[in-house]
Design a protein around this motif. Structure first.
Motif, PDB file in Angstrom:
ATOM      1  N   ARG A 131      34.527  27.237 -86.296  1.00 27.07           N
ATOM      2  CA  ARG A 131      34.633  27.672 -87.702  1.00 27.07           C
ATOM      3  C   ARG A 131      33.290  27.622 -88.404  1.00 27.07           C
ATOM      4  NH1 ARG A 131      39.066  25.822 -85.675  1.00 27.07           N
ATOM      5  NH2 ARG A 131      41.070  26.699 -86.262  1.00 27.07           N
ATOM      6  N   CYS A 132      32.336  26.864 -87.869  1.00 25.34           N
ATOM      7  CA  CYS A 132      30.998  26.829 -88.464  1.00 25.34           C
ATOM      8  C   CYS A 132      30.161  28.017 -87.993  1.00 25.34           C
ATOM      9  CB  CYS A 132      30.285  25.537 -88.102  1.00 25.34           C
ATOM     10  SG  CYS A 132      31.119  24.060 -88.673  1.00 25.34           S
ATOM     11  N   GLY A 133      30.606  28.708 -86.973  1.00 26.44           N
ATOM     12  CA  GLY A 133      29.899  29.924 -86.529  1.00 26.44           C
ATOM     13  C   GLY A 133      28.654  29.672 -85.704  1.00 26.44           C
ATOM     14  N   ALA A 143      15.672  30.605 -69.446  1.00 29.61           N
ATOM     15  CA  ALA A 143      14.824  30.174 -70.567  1.00 29.61           C
ATOM     16  C   ALA A 143      15.089  31.069 -71.772  1.00 29.61           C
ATOM     17  CB  ALA A 143      13.362  30.269 -70.172  1.00 29.61           C
ATOM     18  N   VAL A 144      15.557  30.469 -72.878  1.00 26.95           N
ATOM     19  CA  VAL A 144      15.762  31.214 -74.112  1.00 26.95           C
ATOM     20  C   VAL A 144      15.170  30.404 -75.244  1.00 26.95           C
ATOM     21  CG1 VAL A 144      17.761  32.633 -73.522  1.00 26.95           C
ATOM     22  CG2 VAL A 144      18.103  30.279 -74.176  1.00 26.95           C
ATOM     23  N   ASN A 145      14.536  31.084 -76.167  1.00 21.94           N
ATOM     24  CA  ASN A 145      13.802  30.342 -77.195  1.00 21.94           C
ATOM     25  C   ASN A 145      14.508  30.241 -78.532  1.00 21.94           C
ATOM     26  OD1 ASN A 145      11.680  29.860 -75.443  1.00 21.94           O
ATOM     27  ND2 ASN A 145      10.954  31.963 -75.744  1.00 21.94           N
ATOM     28  N   SER A 146      15.269  31.243 -78.904  1.00 16.90           N
ATOM     29  CA  SER A 146      15.869  31.194 -80.240  1.00 16.90           C
ATOM     30  C   SER A 146      17.234  31.850 -80.220  1.00 16.90           C
ATOM     31  CB  SER A 146      14.979  31.958 -81.229  1.00 16.90           C
ATOM     32  OG  SER A 146      15.079  33.323 -80.930  1.00 16.90           O
ATOM     33  N   PRO A 147      18.079  31.489 -81.177  1.00 14.24           N
ATOM     34  CA  PRO A 147      19.394  32.125 -81.261  1.00 14.24           C
ATOM     35  C   PRO A 147      19.281  33.633 -81.430  1.00 14.24           C
ATOM     36  CG  PRO A 147      19.293  30.206 -82.691  1.00 14.24           C
ATOM     37  CD  PRO A 147      17.904  30.438 -82.170  1.00 14.24           C
ATOM     38  N   THR A 148      18.218  34.067 -82.141  1.00 12.20           N
ATOM     39  CA  THR A 148      18.050  35.512 -82.356  1.00 12.20           C
ATOM     40  C   THR A 148      17.808  36.204 -81.015  1.00 12.20           C
ATOM     41  OG1 THR A 148      16.907  34.828 -84.314  1.00 12.20           O
ATOM     42  CG2 THR A 148      16.825  37.170 -83.796  1.00 12.20           C
ATOM     43  N   GLN A 160      23.214  30.049 -76.329  1.00 13.33           N
ATOM     44  CA  GLN A 160      21.851  29.635 -75.985  1.00 13.33           C
ATOM     45  C   GLN A 160      21.887  28.353 -75.131  1.00 13.33           C
ATOM     46  OE1 GLN A 160      19.693  28.744 -79.517  1.00 13.33           O
ATOM     47  NE2 GLN A 160      17.691  28.851 -78.571  1.00 13.33           N
ATOM     48  N   ALA A 161      22.717  27.404 -75.540  1.00 10.19           N
ATOM     49  CA  ALA A 161      22.813  26.138 -74.804  1.00 10.19           C
ATOM     50  C   ALA A 161      23.367  26.379 -73.404  1.00 10.19           C
ATOM     51  CB  ALA A 161      23.714  25.167 -75.557  1.00 10.19           C
ATOM     52  N   ALA A 162      24.391  27.226 -73.309  1.00  6.21           N
ATOM     53  CA  ALA A 162      24.992  27.486 -71.998  1.00  6.21           C
ATOM     54  C   ALA A 162      23.974  28.141 -71.072  1.00  6.21           C
ATOM     55  CB  ALA A 162      26.220  28.383 -72.159  1.00  6.21           C
ATOM     56  N   MET A 163      23.202  29.095 -71.604  1.00  8.56           N
ATOM     57  CA  MET A 163      22.219  29.773 -70.763  1.00  8.56           C
ATOM     58  C   MET A 163      21.118  28.794 -70.354  1.00  8.56           C
ATOM     59  SD  MET A 163      23.735  32.555 -70.558  1.00  8.56           S
ATOM     60  CE  MET A 163      22.642  33.447 -69.478  1.00  8.56           C
ATOM     61  N   LYS A 164      20.747  27.925 -71.298  1.00  2.84           N
ATOM     62  CA  LYS A 164      19.698  26.950 -70.970  1.00  2.84           C
ATOM     63  C   LYS A 164      20.204  26.019 -69.858  1.00  2.84           C
ATOM     64  CE  LYS A 164      16.170  23.986 -72.387  1.00  2.84           C
ATOM     65  NZ  LYS A 164      15.999  22.752 -73.090  1.00  2.84           N
ATOM     66  N   GLN A 166      19.529  22.550 -77.994  1.00  3.43           N
ATOM     67  CA  GLN A 166      19.574  23.844 -78.680  1.00  3.43           C
ATOM     68  C   GLN A 166      20.249  23.739 -80.043  1.00  3.43           C
ATOM     69  OE1 GLN A 166      17.916  26.386 -77.153  1.00  3.43           O
ATOM     70  NE2 GLN A 166      17.469  24.765 -75.684  1.00  3.43           N
ATOM     71  N   ASP A 167      20.576  22.522 -80.459  1.00  3.30           N
ATOM     72  CA  ASP A 167      21.207  22.304 -81.766  1.00  3.30           C
ATOM     73  C   ASP A 167      22.460  23.193 -81.895  1.00  3.30           C
ATOM     74  OD1 ASP A 167      21.430  21.088 -84.175  1.00  3.30           O
ATOM     75  OD2 ASP A 167      20.016  22.400 -85.222  1.00  3.30           O
ATOM     76  N   ALA A 168      23.296  23.115 -80.851  1.00  5.31           N
ATOM     77  CA  ALA A 168      24.421  24.052 -80.771  1.00  5.31           C
ATOM     78  C   ALA A 168      25.676  23.518 -81.460  1.00  5.31           C
ATOM     79  CB  ALA A 168      24.703  24.368 -79.303  1.00  5.31           C
ATOM     80  N   LEU A 169      25.508  22.864 -82.580  1.00  5.93           N
ATOM     81  CA  LEU A 169      26.676  22.397 -83.322  1.00  5.93           C
ATOM     82  C   LEU A 169      26.320  22.196 -84.783  1.00  5.93           C
ATOM     83  CD1 LEU A 169      26.998  18.618 -82.891  1.00  5.93           C
ATOM     84  CD2 LEU A 169      25.511  19.876 -81.363  1.00  5.93           C
ATOM     85  N   MET A 170      27.349  22.306 -85.596  1.00  7.23           N
ATOM     86  CA  MET A 170      27.168  21.967 -87.017  1.00  7.23           C
ATOM     87  C   MET A 170      28.058  20.774 -87.321  1.00  7.23           C
ATOM     88  SD  MET A 170      26.553  25.750 -88.577  1.00  7.23           S
ATOM     89  CE  MET A 170      26.088  25.300 -90.228  1.00  7.23           C
ATOM     90  N   CYS A 171      29.337  20.996 -87.643  1.00  8.31           N
ATOM     91  CA  CYS A 171      30.190  19.824 -87.855  1.00  8.31           C
ATOM     92  C   CYS A 171      30.500  19.125 -86.537  1.00  8.31           C
ATOM     93  CB  CYS A 171      31.482  20.217 -88.566  1.00  8.31           C
ATOM     94  SG  CYS A 171      32.707  20.992 -87.473  1.00  8.31           S
ATOM     95  N   GLY A 172      30.441  19.870 -85.439  1.00 17.40           N
ATOM     96  CA  GLY A 172      30.630  19.271 -84.114  1.00 17.40           C
ATOM     97  C   GLY A 172      32.076  19.133 -83.682  1.00 17.40           C
ATOM     98  N   TYR A 173      32.999  19.561 -84.517  1.00 18.59           N
ATOM     99  CA  TYR A 173      34.398  19.327 -84.163  1.00 18.59           C
ATOM    100  C   TYR A 173      34.853  20.172 -82.969  1.00 18.59           C
ATOM    101  CZ  TYR A 173      38.327  16.537 -85.480  1.00 18.59           C
ATOM    102  OH  TYR A 173      39.280  15.561 -85.485  1.00 18.59           O
ATOM    103  N   CYS A 174      34.297  21.362 -82.858  1.00 20.89           N
ATOM    104  CA  CYS A 174      34.689  22.237 -81.744  1.00 20.89           C
ATOM    105  C   CYS A 174      33.884  21.935 -80.485  1.00 20.89           C
ATOM    106  CB  CYS A 174      34.430  23.696 -82.129  1.00 20.89           C
ATOM    107  SG  CYS A 174      32.656  24.047 -82.303  1.00 20.89           S
ATOM    108  N   THR A 175      32.800  21.157 -80.635  1.00 20.06           N
ATOM    109  CA  THR A 175      31.805  21.042 -79.567  1.00 20.06           C
ATOM    110  C   THR A 175      32.351  20.496 -78.242  1.00 20.06           C
ATOM    111  OG1 THR A 175      30.192  20.714 -81.313  1.00 20.06           O
ATOM    112  CG2 THR A 175      29.456  20.231 -79.078  1.00 20.06           C
TER     113      THR A 175
END
Ligand code: FES
Ligand code: FES
Length: 219
Positions: free
Chosen positions: A187-189, A205-210, A196-200, A146-155
């Motif tokens: 902090r990357c929001g 089944a979830v398709n988009s962050p929106t 989305q990742a947790a639900m998946k 789900q591409d649930a990270l940006m910088c990944g530091y909090c991940t």
């Protein structure tokens, strides 16, 4: 002064009242002194560790981790700086961000705010302990998918919080996921994608962050 009425069991002279009251107050005070003395004796009999290094054994990811640490060393510091487990991140170092989250007996805790010496005897799971036989855990895989990270530091912290939630509650609602991650800051929001990742990972089944945002509002 009028004499007490001997036929009335509730009748007391001033003198006998003071005598009885004094006796019960003295008994209560003695009990208190005894319990304080017992408490002090217990404290004095407890072994004092440090300030020099002491041997510590932690059970991390199913294996014993033997270290020599000053008792003031936190669990996070022990993992990151006294062994090679650097997956748990140090960000605030004061129990506000959740980047250092590990599981202690399956409960998520801030490892920056627990002494390593206190964590002895507990089952500690870090982000490094989730993958099995080279295969990522479903939660880890869902964060990637789900591409649930940006910088990944909090991940790592989010992954540990979600992992703990799904162990207790394999099919949570979006609100329950948000509640479980309330102690983790990003902090990357990337919150919608984390949700989305947790639900998946829990089979929804979830398709988009929106779509996830609307789902979260409805839940
Ligand atoms: S580093 Fe532990 S809560 Fe932020
Ligand atoms: S992804 Fe950068 S802080 Fe969360």
């Amino acid at each position: 002064m009028s004499e007490p009425n001997s036929d009335n069991p509730f009748s007391l002279s001033r003198r006998s009242f003071l005598k009885k009251f004094g006796a019960s107050a003295a008994a209560a005070a003695t009990t208190q002194v005894e319990s304080v003395a017992a408490e002090l004796e217990k404290i004095n009999s407890e072994k004092v560790y440090g300030p020099d290094k002491v041997p510590i054994t932690l059970q991390v990811n199913g294996k014993p981790l033997k270290l020599e640490l000053e008792p003031r060393v936190t669990l996070l510091d022990a993992l990151r700086n006294y062994s090679n487990l650097t997956g748990s991140k140090e960000v605030c170092d004061r129990a506000t961000c959740g980047a250092c989250t590990v599981l202690v007996d399956d409960v998520p805790i801030y490892s920056c705010s627990k002494l390593a010496i206190e964590a002895q005897g507990a089952k500690i799971t870090t982000i490094e302990g989730l993958a099995q036989n080279g295969k990522l855990s479903p939660v880890q895989q869902a964060f990637i998918d789900q591409d649930a990270l940006m910088c990944g530091y909090c991940t790592p912290g989010f992954v540990m919080s979600v992992t703990s939630l799904l162990k207790k509650n394999p099919h949570p609602t979006a609100d329950q996921v948000r509640h479980a991650c309330a102690g983790n800051l990003c902090r990357c929001g990337t919150y919608p994608r984390v949700l989305q990742a947790a639900m998946k990972a829990s089979g929804v089944a979830v398709n988009s962050p929106t779509e996830m945002i609307s789902y979260a509002k409805l839940a």
